[in-house]
Design an enzyme around this catalytic site. Sequence first.
Site, PDB file in Angstrom:
ATOM      1  N   ALA A 217       0.706  -1.268   0.075  1.00 35.82           N
ATOM      2  CA  ALA A 217      -0.088  -0.073  -0.114  1.00 35.82           C
ATOM      3  C   ALA A 217       0.820   1.380  -0.004  1.00 35.82           C
ATOM      4  CB  ALA A 217      -0.951  -0.029   1.137  1.00 35.82           C
ATOM      5  N   GLU A 324       4.116  18.060   4.983  1.00 35.29           N
ATOM      6  CA  GLU A 324       4.999  17.305   4.541  1.00 35.29           C
ATOM      7  C   GLU A 324       5.385  17.393   3.088  1.00 35.29           C
ATOM      8  OE1 GLU A 324       3.922  13.076   5.014  1.00 35.29           O
ATOM      9  OE2 GLU A 324       5.476  12.205   3.657  1.00 35.29           O
ATOM     10  N   GLY A 421      29.945  18.366 -17.130  1.00 37.98           N
ATOM     11  CA  GLY A 421      30.591  17.485 -17.828  1.00 37.98           C
ATOM     12  C   GLY A 421      31.185  16.320 -16.820  1.00 37.98           C
ATOM     13  N   GLY A 422      32.179  16.056 -16.991  1.00 38.08           N
ATOM     14  CA  GLY A 422      32.884  14.670 -16.162  1.00 38.08           C
ATOM     15  C   GLY A 422      32.967  15.125 -14.654  1.00 38.08           C
TER      16      GLY A 422
END
Lengths: 468, 272
Positions: A217, A324, A421-422
């Site tokens: 659920a 919340e 990038g990297g």
Amino acid sequence: MIKDVYACNADTCPIANDAPFRRARKTGEIGGPGGGCRSAELANSSLASREQAISGWIEPPHVNLPGRALPIDRGPVHRVTMALLSDSLFNPTEEHQMLRQMVADFAVREVDPQAAEHDEKGVLNVELFRRVGELGLLGITIPEEHGGAGMDALAAVIVHHELSKYDPGFCLAYLAHSMLFVNNFYHCANEDQRGRYLPKVLSGEWVAGMGMTEPGAGTDVLGMTTTAVRNGDHYVLNGTKTYITNGCEGFCFLVYAKVEGQVTAFIVDRECPGFSTSNHIDKLGMRGSTMSELIFEDCKVPVANLLGAEGSGVTHMMRNLEIERLTLAAMSVGIAERCVEIMVRYGQDRKAFRTPINRFGQIQRYIGEGYAQTQAAKCLVYNVARDIGPNIRNRVGSDAAKLFAAPVGKQVADYAMQVMGGAGYCREFPVERLWRDAKLLEIGGGTIEAHQKNLTKDLTRALGQSAS
Amino acid sequence: MKILVTVKRIPDPDESLKFAGGGLDTSSSKWVPNAFDEYAVETALRLAEVAGKRDRLAEVIVMSICPAKQRQHVTQFLAMGADRGVVVDADDSELDTIAVSKAIAAVAKSEGVDLTIVGKLSQDNEGNQVAQRVAGLLNVPQAGFAATVKWDKNAGTLDVGREVDDGVEHKLVPLPAVVSVDLRVVLPTSIKNGVTADSHKYQEGPRLASLRGITMAKRKKVKVLKLSDIGVSSAGSEQVVAVAPPPARPSGQIVGSVEELHEKLAKEAKVL
């Protein structure tokens, strides 16, 4: 020194300037006119770097200054004026302004330095959590006469926004404790229950959480199968809750279970026989907080731990879901805002083809759209925050805020990573962590699909044609 | 014991400067508390409190000269833990150092304080004159640039450590006195008040206001005075003629050889 380690120009690289690299760089590499720091203790001290900045020995750091405007906000006068006017939305009172400054200072000084380590280990920094209690933040929405700060939902948004710039994972543990447990508990508990639990959860001595989701659920929460059966002076709970933030460290939990088919709220703590938690459930992001199952096997919960009346659980649940969702949306705004800061500076300093990369239209698109999306999400979240409180129902507002803001955090973190990038993909730098953290906000506290469902239902009720 | 701490608001030193009409343009500045004043308040609080308990050994009064409606910095220091405030309602940018010092001395006298703590300088104009002048006006001992402070309550003295070029100099000053503080005064064990254990380690730096402090701050008493109430005239002896940015740094040159460099240093720069 730093140049060797990070293979970049430490004076200009936005990441080497980012705390904590900033500290190491400034104290280790650059001395003042008086011969620099006088002792090893000071050489390692953040104060030494602060002094350098103060007395003008080196250019002050231009990144991550607590509570300061973004450099891009420091433009021409008309821009500043705009910021001042909108400030009444983000900081409506002097207390809100001071709160933001305090949390921002705290985040830079104490939260940021531990974020990467706890992300890697996948554990909650319990010591730092108690420090949050010392600062009084754990009971931000609780009235003063009960030991809280008596502030509003907008104040809660400020805390989540500022903490999430540096450590969304830690902020999630804060949210699970102070919003899901403390705020919810306060409004449905009686005086005896408040007296037994509030002092220790407000100080942080007890970490707390809330149990709603079950293996079967989630969005269909009312289909929960955990049951509670009254037996004399106690209830017997059976069932399992899962994906519960703070499950590993938590002492007490607000748990929903069905009494004769009616959702009812209880406080279950570690002293209840038959209550246990599973091992830590490892996860992609938000690793500065933990998650586990809550397991109830003929768990005996005293009748004194029933919150409100039998069958009143849905009311408590729906009321609390609003704040919340709002604070989760604020976390996304914090992530997005930090990512904008990072990519703006990186785009300015990083050169490709002998040109700063922010001269390229492809990069400008990420920066421009990232900023615009962040501002839109921020304005929506703060505007909705004004209409959220214990005596106002505003599911439309909170669902809309989270539905819009959650993808913005993920998107802007992705933009920042693409700009870098990297470097953005590497663990040395905070962007990949923020990128991993951001995804949760599209899932936790209601999936974006749940918000779409709720909004359609509520809007149809409000705006649709009445059935003839 | 009563401790008076002077605090000032300054334009955010991390913002870039704007110039207009022969002076600084602060119309759009963000105003922040002077960092050294944060250290001064932290010093006073550490002297006044018993760590871990609610007892207080002294009352901490923060004082600022500023337009009465722009006293957010005073509220911030009340949130940090000071007991009450005194605001002298005046445009401090119009006052010179001697007028400021006279106002502080007047408040110190009327409040009957035992100790006045000031930051060694304000980050905007870096004057570093107020402590010395106030001590002179009050005719009490002064200890400048404190890095450590040790309070001996029975003897009524402060042992103030100052970091100087060849080591640490200690001054023993009887109270009442004026102390100006330097950065290192907020290291974890710099302040000892004789009641909090000497081994107690404070968190480095000025403390963060707690949320309780923030919500209480507005309820603390702030006395607002006019310069005329304390018999100080705003007419000063100093005058600012103009403020201008330093000339832009000329671009560098790349030289082809040592010989060329030598020639340029000798003939163009004339430093050889």
